[in-house]
Every structure is written in C-alpha cells, then in structure tokens.
Design a protein around this motif. Sequence first.
Motif, PDB file in Angstrom:
ATOM      1  N   SER A   1       0.827  -1.211   0.000  1.00 35.55           N
ATOM      2  CA  SER A   1       0.000   0.000   0.000  1.00 35.55           C
ATOM      3  C   SER A   1       0.862   1.263   0.000  1.00 35.55           C
ATOM      4  O   SER A   1       0.518   2.270  -0.626  1.00 35.55           O
ATOM      5  CB  SER A   1      -0.946   0.006   1.204  1.00 35.55           C
ATOM      6  OG  SER A   1      -0.204  -0.034   2.413  1.00 35.55           O
ATOM      7  N   PHE A   2       1.982   1.207   0.713  1.00 39.21           N
ATOM      8  CA  PHE A   2       2.907   2.344   0.704  1.00 39.21           C
ATOM      9  C   PHE A   2       3.509   2.531  -0.683  1.00 39.21           C
ATOM     10  O   PHE A   2       3.533   3.651  -1.229  1.00 39.21           O
ATOM     11  CB  PHE A   2       4.027   2.119   1.721  1.00 39.21           C
ATOM     12  CG  PHE A   2       5.146   3.146   1.635  1.00 39.21           C
ATOM     13  CD1 PHE A   2       5.061   4.329   2.330  1.00 39.21           C
ATOM     14  CD2 PHE A   2       6.269   2.922   0.836  1.00 39.21           C
ATOM     15  CE1 PHE A   2       6.069   5.284   2.250  1.00 39.21           C
ATOM     16  CE2 PHE A   2       7.283   3.853   0.746  1.00 39.21           C
ATOM     17  CZ  PHE A   2       7.191   5.041   1.453  1.00 39.21           C
ATOM     18  N   TRP A   3       3.975   1.455  -1.281  1.00 38.09           N
ATOM     19  CA  TRP A   3       4.728   1.563  -2.534  1.00 38.09           C
ATOM     20  C   TRP A   3       3.846   1.960  -3.720  1.00 38.09           C
ATOM     21  O   TRP A   3       4.280   2.725  -4.586  1.00 38.09           O
ATOM     22  CB  TRP A   3       5.454   0.245  -2.807  1.00 38.09           C
ATOM     23  CG  TRP A   3       6.546  -0.027  -1.824  1.00 38.09           C
ATOM     24  CD1 TRP A   3       6.552  -0.973  -0.823  1.00 38.09           C
ATOM     25  CD2 TRP A   3       7.781   0.687  -1.695  1.00 38.09           C
ATOM     26  NE1 TRP A   3       7.706  -0.901  -0.106  1.00 38.09           N
ATOM     27  CE2 TRP A   3       8.488   0.107  -0.608  1.00 38.09           C
ATOM     28  CE3 TRP A   3       8.355   1.747  -2.396  1.00 38.09           C
ATOM     29  CZ2 TRP A   3       9.751   0.554  -0.218  1.00 38.09           C
ATOM     30  CZ3 TRP A   3       9.619   2.193  -1.998  1.00 38.09           C
ATOM     31  CH2 TRP A   3      10.295   1.607  -0.927  1.00 38.09           C
ATOM     32  N   VAL A   4       2.608   1.470  -3.766  1.00 37.37           N
ATOM     33  CA  VAL A   4       1.755   1.867  -4.903  1.00 37.37           C
ATOM     34  C   VAL A   4       1.415   3.348  -4.819  1.00 37.37           C
ATOM     35  O   VAL A   4       1.291   4.024  -5.863  1.00 37.37           O
ATOM     36  CB  VAL A   4       0.468   1.017  -4.994  1.00 37.37           C
ATOM     37  CG1 VAL A   4       0.797  -0.442  -5.283  1.00 37.37           C
ATOM     38  CG2 VAL A   4      -0.418   1.155  -3.765  1.00 37.37           C
ATOM     39  N   LEU A   5       1.277   3.887  -3.599  1.00 36.40           N
ATOM     40  CA  LEU A   5       1.025   5.313  -3.447  1.00 36.40           C
ATOM     41  C   LEU A   5       2.271   6.130  -3.793  1.00 36.40           C
ATOM     42  O   LEU A   5       2.186   7.109  -4.546  1.00 36.40           O
ATOM     43  CB  LEU A   5       0.571   5.616  -2.020  1.00 36.40           C
ATOM     44  CG  LEU A   5      -0.843   5.165  -1.646  1.00 36.40           C
ATOM     45  CD1 LEU A   5      -1.081   5.299  -0.152  1.00 36.40           C
ATOM     46  CD2 LEU A   5      -1.896   5.941  -2.426  1.00 36.40           C
ATOM     47  N   LYS A   6       3.401   5.720  -3.261  1.00 35.54           N
ATOM     48  CA  LYS A   6       4.645   6.429  -3.536  1.00 35.54           C
ATOM     49  C   LYS A   6       4.929   6.474  -5.039  1.00 35.54           C
ATOM     50  O   LYS A   6       5.372   7.502  -5.574  1.00 35.54           O
ATOM     51  CB  LYS A   6       5.812   5.771  -2.820  1.00 35.54           C
ATOM     52  CG  LYS A   6       7.178   6.383  -3.167  1.00 35.54           C
ATOM     53  CD  LYS A   6       8.313   5.578  -2.588  1.00 35.54           C
ATOM     54  CE  LYS A   6       9.665   6.105  -3.091  1.00 35.54           C
ATOM     55  NZ  LYS A   6       9.846   5.896  -4.548  1.00 35.54           N
ATOM     56  N   ASN A   7       4.660   5.369  -5.729  1.00 33.72           N
ATOM     57  CA  ASN A   7       4.936   5.278  -7.164  1.00 33.72           C
ATOM     58  C   ASN A   7       3.799   5.816  -8.024  1.00 33.72           C
ATOM     59  O   ASN A   7       3.814   5.676  -9.248  1.00 33.72           O
ATOM     60  CB  ASN A   7       5.247   3.831  -7.543  1.00 33.72           C
ATOM     61  CG  ASN A   7       6.539   3.338  -6.910  1.00 33.72           C
ATOM     62  OD1 ASN A   7       7.394   4.127  -6.507  1.00 33.72           O
ATOM     63  ND2 ASN A   7       6.694   2.031  -6.812  1.00 33.72           N
ATOM     64  N   GLU A   8       2.786   6.401  -7.356  1.00 33.76           N
ATOM     65  CA  GLU A   8       1.680   7.089  -8.022  1.00 33.76           C
ATOM     66  C   GLU A   8       0.947   6.189  -9.020  1.00 33.76           C
ATOM     67  O   GLU A   8       0.594   6.592 -10.127  1.00 33.76           O
ATOM     68  CB  GLU A   8       2.183   8.371  -8.704  1.00 33.76           C
ATOM     69  CG  GLU A   8       2.829   9.343  -7.718  1.00 33.76           C
ATOM     70  CD  GLU A   8       3.205  10.672  -8.338  1.00 33.76           C
ATOM     71  OE1 GLU A   8       2.286  11.459  -8.627  1.00 33.76           O
ATOM     72  OE2 GLU A   8       4.421  10.921  -8.520  1.00 33.76           O
ATOM     73  N   GLU A   9       0.683   4.962  -8.580  1.00 34.27           N
ATOM     74  CA  GLU A   9      -0.114   4.041  -9.391  1.00 34.27           C
ATOM     75  C   GLU A   9      -1.572   4.494  -9.406  1.00 34.27           C
ATOM     76  O   GLU A   9      -2.076   5.037  -8.418  1.00 34.27           O
ATOM     77  CB  GLU A   9      -0.024   2.627  -8.823  1.00 34.27           C
ATOM     78  CG  GLU A   9       1.376   2.033  -8.821  1.00 34.27           C
ATOM     79  CD  GLU A   9       1.813   1.544 -10.191  1.00 34.27           C
ATOM     80  OE1 GLU A   9       1.065   1.706 -11.167  1.00 34.27           O
ATOM     81  OE2 GLU A   9       2.935   0.998 -10.283  1.00 34.27           O
ATOM     82  N   GLU A  10      -2.264   4.235 -10.504  1.00 38.04           N
ATOM     83  CA  GLU A  10      -3.679   4.572 -10.590  1.00 38.04           C
ATOM     84  C   GLU A  10      -4.556   3.504  -9.965  1.00 38.04           C
ATOM     85  O   GLU A  10      -5.669   3.781  -9.511  1.00 38.04           O
ATOM     86  CB  GLU A  10      -4.082   4.778 -12.052  1.00 38.04           C
ATOM     87  CG  GLU A  10      -3.440   5.998 -12.698  1.00 38.04           C
ATOM     88  CD  GLU A  10      -3.910   6.210 -14.122  1.00 38.04           C
ATOM     89  OE1 GLU A  10      -4.736   5.390 -14.608  1.00 38.04           O
ATOM     90  OE2 GLU A  10      -3.480   7.192 -14.748  1.00 38.04           O
ATOM     91  N   LYS A  11      -4.065   2.276  -9.953  1.00 38.11           N
ATOM     92  CA  LYS A  11      -4.853   1.196  -9.380  1.00 38.11           C
ATOM     93  C   LYS A  11      -3.943   0.203  -8.663  1.00 38.11           C
ATOM     94  O   LYS A  11      -2.734   0.141  -8.888  1.00 38.11           O
ATOM     95  CB  LYS A  11      -5.653   0.466 -10.472  1.00 38.11           C
ATOM     96  CG  LYS A  11      -4.805  -0.243 -11.506  1.00 38.11           C
ATOM     97  CD  LYS A  11      -5.666  -0.916 -12.558  1.00 38.11           C
ATOM     98  CE  LYS A  11      -4.802  -1.657 -13.585  1.00 38.11           C
ATOM     99  NZ  LYS A  11      -5.618  -2.299 -14.626  1.00 38.11           N
TER     100      LYS A  11
END
Length: 254
Positions: free
Chosen positions: A155-165
């Motif tokens: 959850s941290f990494w997908v937000l940090k990497n600005e994933e859309e989904k």
Amino acid sequence: MKVVIITQDDPFYLAKNIDYLLDQLPKDIEVPACVLFDVSPFGKKESFFQKLKKTWKIFGIAFVINYGFSFIKNRFSPETKIRKVLNKRNIPIIELEKAINNPESLKIINSFEPDVLVSIAGNQIFKKPLIELAPKGCINLHTALLPKYRGLMPSFWVLKNEEEKTGVSVFFVDEGIDSGPIIVQKEVVIGDMTQKELINYTKRLGMDAIKEALVAIKEDAVKVIPNPQERMTYFSFPTKNDVKEFKKAGKKFY
C-alpha cells in the motif's frame, strides 16, 4: 472443508476483517483453529522499543503519535482484538512455542486436520513441509496485483509510485516470495485514498477474495491466474528517503 487460519495479533486492521470473513464463509467451510503469532510489523521479532525507534526514525514523530494513540485505543476495544473475535466463536487459538516450521509445530497444526491453510499477514517464512501439510494447499492474501509489488507494505509503494490502481491477490503459497499461482485477483482504483484508507479497503476486499478462493478450492473449480517471474517487482521495507518521496508526491498516511 476444514480451514486453519495463520495470522498475527495485529491491533489495527485484522480483527474486524477476520470477523467479517468468518461471517461470510459458507456453513460447510469450518475453521477448527487459528495460529496466532505476536504482532511484528517489520517482518521479524523485535522488542517494542526497537519497533518504536525504527518507526520514529523512518516515518517521523507525527506518524508515531498518530499510530500510538490508535494502538492504545484499539487495545481497549473488543472489536480490534483477534483473541476476542476467536473466543466469541469458540475457535481454539494455537500459540506455538517454537517456529511454525518446527516438526512439533507442524504436528500441532496437523492435529486439527486442515484441508487448507490460510495465511493472513503471517509473519514467518513458510517451508515446504508446512506448505504441503494440508491436502488442498496453503493460500495467502497479498494486497497488491501480483506479480507486481511482491514483498512488504504494497500500500505504501503503490502510493509512492503514483499508481492509478492496485488490488488484492489470493494465491497458493510456494517456497518463493508471493510467487505462487494466483486463485483470485480483484482490482481497486486508488483515487485520492490515504494509505490508511487503502489498507482498510484492500483488507476488506481481501476477505471477499479469500472466501471466493476457498469456495473455488472446495468445489474443485480453481482457474489459476499466472504469476510470472519475469513480470514481477519486489519491494522491501521503506527507508527515510522513501518516506520523503512519498510525501513529495502528495501522498498521505492518514
């Protein structure tokens, strides 16, 4: 079908979601016991003060204060205690004196005759004898769209990497890290969710995915989704610099 759950005594997210899962399971899927580890957010056993020091160093004082208050509040709330959830349902708690892969531990788990093992935030590495203990397999919940974001804190990494989904994946455990064949996968559009909101959302969605996977296993109706090694990405615990970049991207923890 008998299912033994393997989890940790998390004070934040797991109790209410495991309670929800147990409500959703069909009557012909029985949970005769639950293996309960001490909570360990860093993936290994550390003292309380070691965990506090590491959290402070990486995430900062505001993060520590916020989750510290939540921790204290949750410790006095029955809804956040896995033990309370299991006790009210008369589900025996297995507290192992030795590592889960130890032959004595395996013997204890096997005495409950599980058809399937279900790992939910299990914080010990599973070796082959444990993985193969239950005849219908050992499954695990990972809150990301495998094969991407294997490892810790997706959850941290997908937000940090600005994933859309992002999403959740329930898969058969093998001897790799989040590398087994996928049984169920569900997508989530991230939008402007904070990390806390994303964790809450994916944990609940993950319970639905576990139920779906167990029903498919029971009915011998599993349609495996590939989890190819060549497409995988892996992330470990974030550094202080990763947290700075997380905030620089405009993301929030809560």
